[in-house]
Design an enzyme around this catalytic site. Structure first.
Site, PDB file in Angstrom:
ATOM      1  N   ASN A  43       0.317  -1.402   0.361  1.00 14.58           N
ATOM      2  CA  ASN A  43      -0.206   0.029  -0.212  1.00 14.58           C
ATOM      3  C   ASN A  43       0.694   1.040   0.342  1.00 14.58           C
ATOM      4  O   ASN A  43       2.412   1.135  -0.057  1.00 14.58           O
ATOM      5  CB  ASN A  43      -0.495  -0.311   1.501  1.00 14.58           C
ATOM      6  CG  ASN A  43      -0.204  -0.018   2.613  1.00 14.58           C
ATOM      7  OD1 ASN A  43       0.899   0.793   2.798  1.00 14.58           O
ATOM      8  ND2 ASN A  43      -1.003  -0.623   3.425  1.00 14.58           N
ATOM      9  N   GLU A  64       3.353   1.744   2.992  1.00  9.86           N
ATOM     10  CA  GLU A  64       3.996   0.547   3.073  1.00  9.86           C
ATOM     11  C   GLU A  64       5.092   1.095   2.089  1.00  9.86           C
ATOM     12  O   GLU A  64       6.664   1.136   2.829  1.00  9.86           O
ATOM     13  CB  GLU A  64       3.935  -0.851   2.906  1.00  9.86           C
ATOM     14  CG  GLU A  64       2.947  -1.145   3.991  1.00  9.86           C
ATOM     15  CD  GLU A  64       1.957  -2.058   3.153  1.00  9.86           C
ATOM     16  OE1 GLU A  64       1.083  -2.784   4.373  1.00  9.86           O
ATOM     17  OE2 GLU A  64       2.004  -2.904   2.184  1.00  9.86           O
ATOM     18  N   ASP A  98      -5.471  -9.189   1.309  1.00  7.38           N
ATOM     19  CA  ASP A  98      -5.274 -10.924   1.213  1.00  7.38           C
ATOM     20  C   ASP A  98      -6.404 -11.301   0.291  1.00  7.38           C
ATOM     21  O   ASP A  98      -5.989 -12.183  -0.454  1.00  7.38           O
ATOM     22  CB  ASP A  98      -6.378 -11.647   2.747  1.00  7.38           C
ATOM     23  CG  ASP A  98      -5.263 -10.618   3.976  1.00  7.38           C
ATOM     24  OD1 ASP A  98      -4.321 -10.595   4.029  1.00  7.38           O
ATOM     25  OD2 ASP A  98      -5.554 -10.654   4.664  1.00  7.38           O
TER      26      ASP A  98
END
Length: 355
Positions: free
Chosen positions: A233, A236, A303
């Site tokens: 993302n 990050e 996920d």
């Protein structure tokens, strides 16, 4: 929601999705044909397994002794999270899957084993007596999360556990189309394991997909090298590069350059995601919107997206059609409380509905 109603926003997001598909010459039938081929994929998921417990509570008010909220716990429900939910999504979408991970000698570890058995996921779990199964308990009042309590170990796994994981990888790799790395920085993905995955991918010529999540942990996406796909993302990516002002495109291309990744999905939360990939020595990009307007639980969106991308690309699909499908997949995930596997039929129905 302050300037328009929910229906208008949903129609706008859906229109953006259809425009993206039209721009890339993707039709409804293209996407439906793609997911029909997913049953031929065979994947290994490796990473940190988490058990998520959701505690539904009733708010009683404020304490007279201290400025804290008082709640009455009503009901608990456990879900598989981390690498385990990625594996569950993959199996639920029709592909074959093996989960390689570490659990403790405890009730949570036994819960994970039972869930894998129930979902027909091949069990590559290794029990470590020295650490607990990573466990997170979230307290909710009327679908609003109040706080989270975690029981976990963040240090790297011991060498004897690492050797067992490498043996599992070597025994399973020859039958796989790809490996999915779901790293929550709780110690399972060590440098030696990453090195072994890269070696096996070259020997057996399969794709490797990586996602590192460090919302409350310390980690860097830059430790993944030469992967087929990375899914950071924006936060990050900025932490990894120590860049707070760089524009999104430059940020994404810097990550690709430093990791030598073949493609990248930059996740943007409520703004959807942008996919970048190499084509004829150039980088192509395409944005996809977040299709859900009022998500119930966003914790498993990444996920589900990772699972859809891994299955699609392992089935030799084009990255753009897979990204469009993953966009629908993520929208389904956030509309459920807790990590519940998305089924092939749910995904198919969602694609039909969007067109």
């Amino acid at each position: 929601l302050l300037t328009s109603n929910e229906k208008e926003m949903r129609d706008k997001r859906n229109s953006q999705f259809l425009s993206a598909c039209k721009r890339q010459s993707l039709s409804k039938n293209d996407l439906l044909r793609s997911i029909d081929n997913w049953k031929n994929a065979n994947l290994i998921v490796i990473g940190d397994t988490i058990v998520d417990r959701y505690a539904a509570c009733e708010a009683l008010g404020m304490s007279a002794e201290a400025p804290v909220v008082v709640v009455k716990e009503l009901e608990n429900r456990d879900f598989c999270g981390g690498a385990a939910i990625v594996a569950s999504h993959i199996k639920s979408l029709g592909a074959k899957c093996k989960l390689i991970s570490v659990i403790g000698d405890d009730e949570s570890g036994e819960f994970v084993r039972k869930e894998l058995l129930k979902n027909e996921i091949i069990d590559g779990l290794i029990q470590d007596q020295s650490r607990p199964t990573t466990f997170k308990k979230r307290y909710l009042v009327e679908n609003q999360k109040l706080f989270r309590v975690s029981r976990l170990e963040q240090s790297e796994i011991h060498k004897n556990i690492e050797i067992k994981i490498i043996n599992e990888l070597e025994n399973s790799a020859k039958e796989a189309n790809g490996i999915v790395i779901s790293d929550f920085v709780y110690g399972v993905i060590t440098p030696n394991i990453l090195k072994k995955i890269n070696q096996l991918s070259k020997i057996y010529n399969f794709k490797v997909f990586g996602d590192l999540q460090c919302s409350s942990q310390v980690g860097s996406i830059l430790k993944f090298k030469d992967l087929s796909l990375l899914c950071p993302n924006e936060r990050e990516a900025r932490i990894a590069l120590h860049e707070k002002d760089l524009d999104l495109e430059s940020l994404s291309l810097q990550i690709i350059k430093k990791t030598n990744s073949k493609s990248l999905i930059m996740k943007l939360g409520s703004n959807g995601f942008i996919v970048y990939f190499r084509k004829n020595n150039n980088f192509i990009k395409q944005a996809f919107p977040a299709l859900s307007i009022n998500p119930i639980d966003v914790s498993g969106a990444g996920d589900s997206l990772l699972a859809a991308m891994a299955v699609g690309l392992s089935s030799s699909q084009e990255i753009l059609s897979t990204s469009a499908i993953a966009c629908c997949m993520a929208s389904l995930s956030v509309e459920k409380m807790g990590n519940k596997p998305i089924t092939y039929q749910e995904l198919r129905s969602s694609i039909v509905e969007k067109f």
